[in-house]
Write a protein that holds these residues in place. Structure first.
Motif, short mmCIF file in Angstrom:
data_model
loop_
_atom_site.label_atom_id
_atom_site.label_comp_id
_atom_site.label_asym_id
_atom_site.label_seq_id
_atom_site.Cartn_x
_atom_site.Cartn_y
_atom_site.Cartn_z
N VAL A 1 0.84 -1.20 0.00
CA VAL A 1 0.00 0.00 0.00
C VAL A 1 0.88 1.25 0.00
O VAL A 1 0.61 2.22 -0.71
N LEU A 2 1.94 1.21 0.80
CA LEU A 2 2.87 2.35 0.86
C LEU A 2 3.74 2.43 -0.39
O LEU A 2 4.11 3.51 -0.83
N SER A 3 4.08 1.27 -0.96
CA SER A 3 4.93 1.21 -2.15
C SER A 3 4.32 0.20 -3.12
O SER A 3 4.69 -0.98 -3.13
N PRO A 4 3.37 0.65 -3.95
CA PRO A 4 2.66 -0.27 -4.87
C PRO A 4 3.56 -0.96 -5.88
O PRO A 4 3.12 -1.87 -6.57
N GLN A 5 4.82 -0.53 -5.97
CA GLN A 5 5.75 -1.19 -6.90
C GLN A 5 5.88 -2.68 -6.62
O GLN A 5 6.17 -3.47 -7.51
N LEU A 6 5.64 -3.07 -5.36
CA LEU A 6 5.72 -4.48 -4.99
C LEU A 6 4.68 -5.31 -5.74
O LEU A 6 4.87 -6.50 -5.96
N THR B 1 12.15 -7.02 -4.65
CA THR B 1 11.94 -8.39 -4.20
C THR B 1 13.16 -8.91 -3.45
O THR B 1 13.04 -9.54 -2.38
N CYS B 2 14.35 -8.66 -4.00
CA CYS B 2 15.59 -9.15 -3.37
C CYS B 2 15.79 -8.53 -1.99
O CYS B 2 16.14 -9.23 -1.03
N THR B 3 15.59 -7.22 -1.88
CA THR B 3 15.76 -6.58 -0.57
C THR B 3 14.70 -7.06 0.43
O THR B 3 14.98 -7.24 1.61
N ASP C 1 10.65 -2.24 3.58
CA ASP C 1 10.24 -0.92 3.08
C ASP C 1 11.16 -0.55 1.92
O ASP C 1 12.35 -0.30 2.11
N PRO C 2 10.66 -0.52 0.67
CA PRO C 2 11.53 -0.40 -0.50
C PRO C 2 12.02 1.02 -0.79
O PRO C 2 11.60 1.68 -1.74
N HIS C 3 12.91 1.53 0.05
CA HIS C 3 13.55 2.82 -0.19
C HIS C 3 15.05 2.66 0.05
O HIS C 3 15.47 1.87 0.91
N THR C 4 15.83 3.40 -0.68
CA THR C 4 17.29 3.22 -0.64
C THR C 4 17.85 3.41 0.76
O THR C 4 18.66 2.61 1.25
N LEU C 5 17.44 4.48 1.45
CA LEU C 5 17.97 4.76 2.78
C LEU C 5 17.63 3.64 3.76
O LEU C 5 18.50 3.16 4.50
N THR C 6 16.37 3.20 3.77
CA THR C 6 15.97 2.13 4.68
C THR C 6 16.67 0.82 4.33
O THR C 6 16.99 0.02 5.23
#
Length: 660
Positions: free
Chosen positions: A570-575, A589-591, A628-633
């Motif tokens: 919901v937060l990152s629909p790219q999933l 997916t890998c992360t 959470d799919p963000h670079t920093l996290t």
């Protein structure tokens, strides 16, 4: 819900090593799964039931081949067959059934239940010409139809869904007396009956429409796959691939249930199908009975999340969202992988923590031999995926799958079906669809009240108001609603309710429509492993002899991914592949996989070695950062997990040096 609480924990029953269910165990499981708790008649009554089932399946196959009838006619015939079988197979009282014969009261109720849909068929043209005008006869017949659908739902689905529908019906009548924005003009008997029973907005709405076309054919397809022995093939190949590893039988349970989930949308059916084989093996290896039952419950519940054939609600989702079913399948792939990976990692860490070894390779059948002897059974499944991917409608794909499954079974003598097996498949398919048919008809009434009163948008706005615009609080409220409903209402009806009430609230706050619907779909399903009422966990504990509540708690820990992933997509629909490239989906997916490793380690208390409380908190935090799919996290998550791994590695190395 109350029925389960009164029954309490079923006494443990050991299943034999060959995976066949004992009569005692089957009876205990029937007490948990209302859809499987149907009568088995003998003699002339058994033949009558079988004949009705065969005619039902042949009607569905015929319309699948030559095209469906007018929507109302198709759905009326579908409901006529379904409700007739429910009243025959779910008698008023089983103790009244003597000598395997129908009780006169059930025969009378069967006739009364079939009259309303047949009335529509006989008077179809006149009803069209009247265009919504309800005569006194129409009102009596329609009211009888609604009552009989509710009674059928009580018998085959359970009392909770009846209570939910009655609440919506009461709201339709009591509109003028409702407070604030929930108030409406109210409906008369004629208005309600006319809308709910003589249009395609109520009983004969979208849910029953989907059931009368491709859901039934997919259930029939699953019945024939079961006839071919595909379930045994899944267990055999999973045993060959993972039986030798640490905690082998538990990993076999996860893999076989994931594979079984591609053809079955029932959590309890999956537990029964593979659990009678895997749970005794897990206990023999050394897994605690509560954990063994939980492994099968968590893995089997994921069956409704596993493409290409997910639960019946997934087909409804395609209709409600207005996208091809294959798009739902594509969106579900990555979340399903993460879910089963989370369960797999959980059993792996549990095995490592308790030093549980697998079955020696010498005692396992080589996977090459299994593929040679049984591999052809997977052809129908591969074919149906290819057909869906190439643009075939779900109905045509399921229809082709039925004929392909029968044909491929004929390739080897050991799997070849006799004429009796083919006919029995028609019977089992029809019987297996009854719960879905009645749940869809009942859910249609909920949709009818929502559309007639406009309460859906009102409740969605109310949810947004209650959450005070706080997005995370709204997600939490939606999750709790789905879980509570899922504890007593089947997934199909649960999804219909939450998708018409809660999903619009998420959409109002900018969530993509597919992500919003997938969110409520997920939480409706995992109610099956969420205490206190966790049907899959109850079924698992019935086989393992464990405590249902503790089994449910363990299953929730193993299925933790299902509680986290919906928030992520919901937060990152790219999933879900929404607005994403292949590369971004692959990276996400890998992360997420690395993140699930950390979360599973935190749940079990094991990573490189046994983890203390502080390390478990770090693993959980690092895992959540990576999901959470963000670079920093992602960077923070990798750093935390690497730090915990290094800490445990050097501690273990130091301990070994001290021992030496």
């Amino acid at each position: 819900m109350a029925d389960l609480e009164k029954k309490g924990a079923p006494a443990g029953a050991e299943a034999p090593a060959d995976g066949k269910m004992t009569d005692e165990l089957q009876e205990k499981l029937k007490s948990l799964d209302k859809e499987s708790n149907t009568m088995e008649y003998g003699g002339i009554c058994g033949k009558i039931v079988a004949a009705i089932c065969i005619c039902f399946s042949l009607f569905q196959i015929y319309t699948g081949i030559f095209g469906t009838l007018d929507a109302m006619i198709q759905r009326c015939v579908h409901l006529s067959f379904g409700i007739c079988l429910v009243f025959l197979l779910c008698p008023t009282k089983k103790s009244w059934v003597k000598g395997g014969r129908f009780h006169p009261l059930d025969l009378l109720l069967t006739v009364l239940a079939v009259i309303p849909p047949l009335y529509i068929l006989v008077n179809y043209q006149q009803l069209i010409l009247r265009a919504g005008t309800v005569t006194p006869t129409d009102a009596v017949v329609g009211l009888l139809g609604i009552v009989m659908v509710l009674e059928a739902a009580r018998r085959i689905v359970g009392l909770p869904i009846v209570i939910v529908v009655l609440c919506f019906l009461a709201y339709g009548f009591l509109g003028p007396y409702m407070p604030g924005p929930l108030a409406h003009r109210g409906l008369t008997i004629n208005q309600m009956v006319g809308h709910l029973f003589f249009t395609t907005e109520g009983v004969f709405g979208i849910p029953l429409g989907v059931s009368s076309t491709f859901i039934f054919l997919f259930i029939l397809f699953g019945a024939y796959l079961e006839k071919t022995g595909l379930g045994k093939f899944f267990i055999d190949i999973a045993n060959a691939l993972a039986g030798w590893a640490s905690g082998g039988p538990a990993k076999v349970a996860v893999i076989s249930s994931a594979l079984q989930g591609t053809i079955s949308g029932s959590s309890v059916a999956n537990v029964v199908g593979s659990g009678s084989f895997t749970i005794p093996m897990m206990k023999k290896l050394g897994y605690h009975k509560n954990f063994a039952g939980a492994v099968e419950a968590a893995a089997s519940t994921g069956g409704q999340l596993m493409p290409p054939i997910m639960g019946a609600a997934a087909f409804l989702m395609a209709e409600f969202v207005g996208i091809p079913y294959m798009e739902v399948v594509k969106a579900a792939i990555v979340p399903a992988i993460l879910y089963f990976l989370g369960v797999f990692l959980g059993v792996h860490f549990e095995a490592k923590k308790n030093h549980l070894e697998g079955t020696p390779r010498s005692q396992l059948e080589p996977w090459g031999k299994i593929m040679k002897e049984e591999g052809h059974l997977a052809i129908p499944l591969i074919a149906i995926i290819a057909l869906l991917a190439s643009g075939y409608t779900p109905m045509k794909a399921a229809l082709a799958g039925i004929f392909i499954s029968i044909g491929t079974a004929m390739l080897r003598a050991s799997t070849r079906m006799s004429f009796y097996d083919i006919v029995d498949g028609l019977v089992k398919g029809a019987r297996g669809a009854l719960g879905v048919i009645i749940a869809c008809a009942s859910a249609g009434m909920i949709i009818g009240i929502v559309t007639k009163t406009g309460v859906g948008l009102k409740l969605a706005s109310a949810l947004v108001t209650v959450a005070a615009g706080n997005f995370m609080l709204l997600l939490l409220c939606t999750m709790l609603t789905s879980l509570i409903l899922g504890m007593g209402v089947p997934t199909t009806a649960n999804y219909v309710i939450t998708s018409t009430i809660a999903a619009p609230a998420l959409i109002q706050l900018g969530v993509p429509i597919l992500a919003a619907h997938m969110f409520v779909f997920y939480f409706g399903i995992i109610a099956d492993i969420t205490p206190p009422v966790a049907l899959a966990a109850y079924a698992g504990s019935a086989i393992s002899g464990g405590d249902p509540l503790k089994t449910g708690v363990n299953a929730s820990k193993l299925g933790i991914a299902a509680f986290i992933i919906p928030y992520v997509f919901v937060l990152s629909p790219q999933l879900l592949g929404i607005g994403a490239t292949f590369g971004s989906v692959l990276f996400t997916t890998c992360t997420a996989i690395i993140g699930m490793t950390g979360i599973s380690g935190a749940m079990i208390g094991q990573f490189y070695c046994k983890a203390n409380v502080f390390e478990r908190l770090l693993l959980l935090a690092g895992g959540l950062c990576l999901i959470d799919p963000h670079t920093l996290t992602d960077i923070i998550g990798v750093a935390i997990l690497a730090g915990v791994f290094a800490l445990q590695y050097f501690r273990t190395k130091k301990a070994k040096a001290a021992e030496a």
